[in-house]
Design a protein around this motif. Structure first.
Motif, PDB file in Angstrom:
ATOM      1  N   LYS A  37       0.808  -1.227   0.000  1.00  0.00           N
ATOM      2  CA  LYS A  37       0.000   0.000   0.000  1.00  0.00           C
ATOM      3  C   LYS A  37       0.838   1.273   0.000  1.00  0.00           C
ATOM      4  O   LYS A  37       1.932   1.319   0.569  1.00  0.00           O
ATOM      5  CB  LYS A  37      -0.928   0.021   1.229  1.00  0.00           C
ATOM      6  CG  LYS A  37      -1.883  -1.148   1.297  1.00  0.00           C
ATOM      7  CD  LYS A  37      -2.749  -1.229   0.057  1.00  0.00           C
ATOM      8  CE  LYS A  37      -3.745  -2.372   0.145  1.00  0.00           C
ATOM      9  NZ  LYS A  37      -4.343  -2.684  -1.151  1.00  0.00           N
ATOM     10  N   TYR A  38       0.261   2.290  -0.612  1.00  0.00           N
ATOM     11  CA  TYR A  38       0.822   3.642  -0.527  1.00  0.00           C
ATOM     12  C   TYR A  38       0.135   4.340   0.647  1.00  0.00           C
ATOM     13  O   TYR A  38      -1.085   4.539   0.624  1.00  0.00           O
ATOM     14  CB  TYR A  38       0.550   4.419  -1.817  1.00  0.00           C
ATOM     15  CG  TYR A  38       1.110   5.822  -1.795  1.00  0.00           C
ATOM     16  CD1 TYR A  38       2.337   6.109  -2.387  1.00  0.00           C
ATOM     17  CD2 TYR A  38       0.441   6.848  -1.149  1.00  0.00           C
ATOM     18  CE1 TYR A  38       2.867   7.384  -2.341  1.00  0.00           C
ATOM     19  CE2 TYR A  38       0.962   8.130  -1.098  1.00  0.00           C
ATOM     20  CZ  TYR A  38       2.174   8.386  -1.686  1.00  0.00           C
ATOM     21  OH  TYR A  38       2.697   9.649  -1.631  1.00  0.00           O
ATOM     22  N   GLY A  39       0.924   4.651   1.670  1.00  0.00           N
ATOM     23  CA  GLY A  39       0.360   5.378   2.806  1.00  0.00           C
ATOM     24  C   GLY A  39       0.813   6.823   2.770  1.00  0.00           C
ATOM     25  O   GLY A  39       0.135   7.704   2.264  1.00  0.00           O
ATOM     26  N   CYS A  40       2.009   7.058   3.308  1.00  0.00           N
ATOM     27  CA  CYS A  40       2.519   8.434   3.399  1.00  0.00           C
ATOM     28  C   CYS A  40       3.467   8.787   2.267  1.00  0.00           C
ATOM     29  O   CYS A  40       3.617   9.951   1.914  1.00  0.00           O
ATOM     30  CB  CYS A  40       3.256   8.590   4.728  1.00  0.00           C
ATOM     31  SG  CYS A  40       4.704   7.515   4.857  1.00  0.00           S
ATOM     32  N   GLY A  41       4.156   7.787   1.726  1.00  0.00           N
ATOM     33  CA  GLY A  41       5.165   8.060   0.696  1.00  0.00           C
ATOM     34  C   GLY A  41       6.426   8.704   1.244  1.00  0.00           C
ATOM     35  O   GLY A  41       7.292   9.128   0.485  1.00  0.00           O
ATOM     36  N   GLY A  43       8.217   7.329   4.214  1.00  0.00           N
ATOM     37  CA  GLY A  43       8.936   6.500   5.180  1.00  0.00           C
ATOM     38  C   GLY A  43       8.434   6.633   6.602  1.00  0.00           C
ATOM     39  O   GLY A  43       9.159   6.329   7.550  1.00  0.00           O
ATOM     40  N   GLN A  44       7.177   7.043   6.754  1.00  0.00           N
ATOM     41  CA  GLN A  44       6.667   7.312   8.103  1.00  0.00           C
ATOM     42  C   GLN A  44       5.552   6.373   8.548  1.00  0.00           C
ATOM     43  O   GLN A  44       5.061   6.517   9.673  1.00  0.00           O
ATOM     44  CB  GLN A  44       6.126   8.749   8.171  1.00  0.00           C
ATOM     45  CG  GLN A  44       7.138   9.823   7.880  1.00  0.00           C
ATOM     46  CD  GLN A  44       8.219   9.910   8.950  1.00  0.00           C
ATOM     47  OE1 GLN A  44       7.951   9.711  10.124  1.00  0.00           O
ATOM     48  NE2 GLN A  44       9.433  10.179   8.526  1.00  0.00           N
ATOM     49  N   CYS A  45       5.102   5.439   7.696  1.00  0.00           N
ATOM     50  CA  CYS A  45       3.920   4.668   8.097  1.00  0.00           C
ATOM     51  C   CYS A  45       4.066   3.151   7.954  1.00  0.00           C
ATOM     52  O   CYS A  45       3.364   2.410   8.619  1.00  0.00           O
ATOM     53  CB  CYS A  45       2.689   5.128   7.312  1.00  0.00           C
ATOM     54  SG  CYS A  45       2.631   4.527   5.600  1.00  0.00           S
ATOM     55  N   GLY A  46       4.913   2.676   7.069  1.00  0.00           N
ATOM     56  CA  GLY A  46       5.130   1.239   6.913  1.00  0.00           C
ATOM     57  C   GLY A  46       4.113   0.508   6.057  1.00  0.00           C
ATOM     58  O   GLY A  46       4.227  -0.707   5.865  1.00  0.00           O
ATOM     59  N   CYS A  48       3.886   0.387   3.036  1.00  0.00           N
ATOM     60  CA  CYS A  48       4.530  -0.060   1.787  1.00  0.00           C
ATOM     61  C   CYS A  48       5.587  -1.126   2.029  1.00  0.00           C
ATOM     62  O   CYS A  48       6.380  -1.407   1.130  1.00  0.00           O
ATOM     63  CB  CYS A  48       5.181   1.142   1.123  1.00  0.00           C
ATOM     64  SG  CYS A  48       6.520   1.811   2.162  1.00  0.00           S
ATOM     65  N   PHE A  58      10.957  -0.263   3.455  1.00  0.00           N
ATOM     66  CA  PHE A  58       9.894   0.610   2.950  1.00  0.00           C
ATOM     67  C   PHE A  58      10.093   0.786   1.443  1.00  0.00           C
ATOM     68  O   PHE A  58      11.053   1.430   1.011  1.00  0.00           O
ATOM     69  CB  PHE A  58       9.941   1.974   3.639  1.00  0.00           C
ATOM     70  CG  PHE A  58       9.606   1.977   5.100  1.00  0.00           C
ATOM     71  CD1 PHE A  58       8.945   0.901   5.689  1.00  0.00           C
ATOM     72  CD2 PHE A  58       9.922   3.059   5.892  1.00  0.00           C
ATOM     73  CE1 PHE A  58       8.625   0.903   7.036  1.00  0.00           C
ATOM     74  CE2 PHE A  58       9.610   3.077   7.244  1.00  0.00           C
ATOM     75  CZ  PHE A  58       8.962   2.003   7.814  1.00  0.00           C
ATOM     76  N   CYS A  60       8.531   2.609  -0.577  1.00  0.00           N
ATOM     77  CA  CYS A  60       8.380   4.003  -1.038  1.00  0.00           C
ATOM     78  C   CYS A  60       9.690   4.761  -0.938  1.00  0.00           C
ATOM     79  O   CYS A  60       9.813   5.847  -1.504  1.00  0.00           O
ATOM     80  CB  CYS A  60       7.290   4.733  -0.250  1.00  0.00           C
ATOM     81  SG  CYS A  60       7.770   5.200   1.440  1.00  0.00           S
TER      82      CYS A  60
HETATM   83  S1  FES Z   1       4.109   4.639   2.241  1.00  0.00           S
HETATM   84 FE1  FES Z   1       4.426   5.229   4.326  1.00  0.00          FE
HETATM   85  S2  FES Z   1       6.415   4.380   4.772  1.00  0.00           S
HETATM   86 FE2  FES Z   1       6.119   4.004   2.654  1.00  0.00          FE
END
Ligand code: FES
Ligand code: FES
Length: 156
Positions: A37-41, A43-46, A48, A58, A60
């Motif tokens: 999944k694309y979350g934050c893009g 490196g802050q959410c995991g 991906c 990660f 992204c």
């Molecule tokens: S999309 Fe959030 S860490 Fe990669």
């Protein structure tokens, strides 16, 4: 644009893409592996998270050119011979999700942990999943699921 060769879930893919395109973008938009999944893009959410040579990473934050020559495993590649990975099975049994957006990243991070540490304690699990954010707050069940998967794996 360079021709690239990427090994994902045991399959070799040839394609043309900018070397700096993210691994996440290639997986989702060129290889149609949308479980990552694309979350934050940023490196802050995991959301991906994939495995790169057995380590959680990660996608992204990785240019596809950095992934060439490495073994990439996504959530789609964890099941083997029609059987869910123990972490996948435990997430289902424990119902360790609500919206499910973080789930593939959580599972891949946990699967990477169990590769390197088959008997993690709670602190090990929390540490390994520290980069994976669940906005639904299902952390207690996620921890229980990973503990269950580790127990089942080590009892085999
Ligand atoms: S999309 Fe959030 S860490 Fe990669
Ligand atoms: S289950 Fe919704 S973000 Fe984790």
């Amino acid at each position: 644009m360079p021709a690239l060769v990427l090994t994902v879930n045991g399959t070799v893919h040839d394609f043309v893409a900018p070397a700096e395109e993210t691994l996440l973008s290639v997986l989702r938009n060129r290889l149609d592996l949308t479980g990552t999944k694309y979350g934050c893009g940023e490196g802050q959410c995991g959301a991906c998270t994939v495995m790169v040579d057995g380590q959680a990473a990660f996608s992204c934050q990785m240019a596809v050119s950095e992934a060439v020559g490495k073994k990439i495993v996504t959530i789609e590649g964890l099941a083997q011979d029609g059987r869910l990975h123990p972490v996948q099975a435990a997430f289902l049994e424990v119902e360790a999700f609500q919206c499910g957006y973080c789930t593939s990243g959580m599972i891949v991070s946990a699967a990477a942990l169990l590769r390197s540490n088959p008997s993690p304690n709670a602190g090990d699990i929390v540490g390994a999943l520290a980069g994976n954010i669940c906005r639904c707050g299902t952390y207690t069940r996620i921890l229980a699921a990973v503990e269950q998967a580790a127990r089942k794996k080590s009892s085999k």
